[in-house]
Enzyme design. Sequence first.
Site, mmCIF file in Angstrom:
data_model
loop_
_atom_site.group_PDB
_atom_site.id
_atom_site.type_symbol
_atom_site.label_atom_id
_atom_site.label_comp_id
_atom_site.label_asym_id
_atom_site.label_seq_id
_atom_site.Cartn_x
_atom_site.Cartn_y
_atom_site.Cartn_z
ATOM 1 N N ASP A 9 0.782 -1.254 0.000
ATOM 2 C CA ASP A 9 0.000 0.000 0.000
ATOM 3 C C ASP A 9 0.813 1.303 0.000
ATOM 4 O O ASP A 9 0.490 2.234 0.751
ATOM 5 C CB ASP A 9 -0.982 0.011 1.191
ATOM 6 C CG ASP A 9 -2.005 -1.116 1.131
ATOM 7 O OD1 ASP A 9 -1.883 -1.987 0.243
ATOM 8 O OD2 ASP A 9 -2.913 -1.146 1.969
ATOM 9 N N ASP A 51 -4.688 -0.704 -1.675
ATOM 10 C CA ASP A 51 -6.021 -0.589 -1.114
ATOM 11 C C ASP A 51 -6.858 0.030 -2.238
ATOM 12 O O ASP A 51 -6.447 1.025 -2.853
ATOM 13 C CB ASP A 51 -5.932 0.366 0.095
ATOM 14 C CG ASP A 51 -6.879 0.041 1.221
ATOM 15 O OD1 ASP A 51 -7.257 -1.131 1.380
ATOM 16 O OD2 ASP A 51 -7.230 0.980 1.972
ATOM 17 N N HIS A 53 -10.725 0.883 -2.865
ATOM 18 C CA HIS A 53 -12.096 0.871 -2.361
ATOM 19 C C HIS A 53 -13.101 1.401 -3.376
ATOM 20 O O HIS A 53 -12.752 2.104 -4.320
ATOM 21 C CB HIS A 53 -12.175 1.709 -1.078
ATOM 22 C CG HIS A 53 -11.384 1.150 0.064
ATOM 23 N ND1 HIS A 53 -11.554 -0.137 0.526
ATOM 24 C CD2 HIS A 53 -10.413 1.697 0.849
ATOM 25 C CE1 HIS A 53 -10.734 -0.354 1.537
ATOM 26 N NE2 HIS A 53 -10.023 0.745 1.743
ATOM 27 N N HIS A 62 -16.083 0.755 6.412
ATOM 28 C CA HIS A 62 -14.661 1.148 6.469
ATOM 29 C C HIS A 62 -14.504 2.672 6.383
ATOM 30 O O HIS A 62 -13.608 3.244 6.994
ATOM 31 C CB HIS A 62 -13.954 0.470 5.286
ATOM 32 C CG HIS A 62 -12.461 0.520 5.297
ATOM 33 N ND1 HIS A 62 -11.694 0.032 6.332
ATOM 34 C CD2 HIS A 62 -11.566 0.973 4.373
ATOM 35 C CE1 HIS A 62 -10.403 0.189 6.038
ATOM 36 N NE2 HIS A 62 -10.301 0.769 4.861
ATOM 37 N N HIS A 76 -10.708 7.109 1.370
ATOM 38 C CA HIS A 76 -9.329 6.988 0.884
ATOM 39 C C HIS A 76 -9.259 5.895 -0.170
ATOM 40 O O HIS A 76 -10.097 4.992 -0.212
ATOM 41 C CB HIS A 76 -8.382 6.655 2.048
ATOM 42 C CG HIS A 76 -8.694 5.326 2.700
ATOM 43 N ND1 HIS A 76 -9.661 5.188 3.652
ATOM 44 C CD2 HIS A 76 -8.192 4.090 2.489
ATOM 45 C CE1 HIS A 76 -9.730 3.921 4.020
ATOM 46 N NE2 HIS A 76 -8.856 3.220 3.325
ATOM 47 N N LYS A 101 -7.024 -4.812 -3.209
ATOM 48 C CA LYS A 101 -7.833 -5.357 -2.119
ATOM 49 C C LYS A 101 -8.769 -4.282 -1.590
ATOM 50 O O LYS A 101 -8.536 -3.095 -1.807
ATOM 51 C CB LYS A 101 -6.918 -5.856 -0.990
ATOM 52 C CG LYS A 101 -6.066 -4.736 -0.396
ATOM 53 C CD LYS A 101 -5.157 -5.242 0.697
ATOM 54 C CE LYS A 101 -4.285 -4.140 1.249
ATOM 55 N NZ LYS A 101 -5.012 -2.993 1.840
ATOM 56 N N CYS A 143 -2.033 -2.426 7.697
ATOM 57 C CA CYS A 143 -1.831 -3.407 6.627
ATOM 58 C C CYS A 143 -0.510 -4.157 6.715
ATOM 59 O O CYS A 143 -0.437 -5.326 6.341
ATOM 60 C CB CYS A 143 -2.021 -2.735 5.269
ATOM 61 S SG CYS A 143 -3.761 -2.335 4.991
HETATM 62 C C1 VGL Z 1 -4.968 0.868 5.635
HETATM 63 C C2 VGL Z 1 -6.344 2.095 6.974
HETATM 64 C C3 VGL Z 1 -7.390 1.905 6.110
HETATM 65 C C4 VGL Z 1 -3.583 0.355 5.366
HETATM 66 C C5 VGL Z 1 -6.011 0.640 4.756
HETATM 67 O O1 VGL Z 1 -3.219 0.174 4.190
HETATM 68 O O2 VGL Z 1 -2.820 0.160 6.351
HETATM 69 N N1 VGL Z 1 -5.150 1.581 6.742
HETATM 70 N N2 VGL Z 1 -7.213 1.163 5.004
HETATM 71 ZN ZN ZN Z 2 -8.726 1.133 3.413
#
Ligand code: VGL
Ligand code: ZN
Length: 192
Positions: A9, A51, A53, A62, A76, A101, A143
């Site tokens: 990420d 990530d 979404h 989330h 995000h 993901k 993550c």
């Molecule tokens: C993540 C918060 C929300 C991460 C992903 O990649 O660590 N953190 N979504």
């Molecule tokens: Zn996320």
Amino acid sequence: MTRALFIVDVQNDFTERGALGVEGGDAVAERISRYLQAHADDYAVIVASRDWHHGTDDNGGHFSDAPDFVDTWPVHCVGGTYGAEYDEVFDTTRVTHHLKKGQGKPAYSLFEGVSDEGETASQILDAHGIRDIDLVGIATDYCVRASTLDALGAGRNVRVLTDLVAGVHPVSSEKALDEIEAAGAVLTTSRF
Ligand code: VGL
Ligand code: ZN
């Protein structure tokens, strides 16, 4: 050569100025690019996750307008937007597999990701007979933590390169590193 590098990420929304920018994210993106210049040939596969979404729903709770930054987050990494792209200074030339993901649900682990061809991290590791993983990226306390615990749970050996990770909160990041070390991960640096 039977080692994998997992890069979790490293996206515009998780580095400074991003929707969920973590302190030190820019520096980590730059250091990972330099690490790849020197070490990409050490790895059989280099897997990067994003990530990714939905922009049309709250992704299973989330996203929130009043996020607690533990279980709920500001909007995000909406797939297809700038924030979801790899950070601009992260040089992805040597990445061999790209996973996405979190489509419609929270997904903190890279093991929940799937490539556009439908391949998962477990399938990639098995296809190459890989048991050893080096892991870097963002966020240490979310993550990176979840991906490391999943890798250990799947019987892999994991080294986390602690100068190539950045977290949301200093306290929970420290706790996450202690937790993954206790679970069997080796904490080392990019200069081993
Ligand atoms: C993540 C918060 C929300 C991460 C992903 O990649 O660590 N953190 N979504
Ligand atoms: Zn996320």
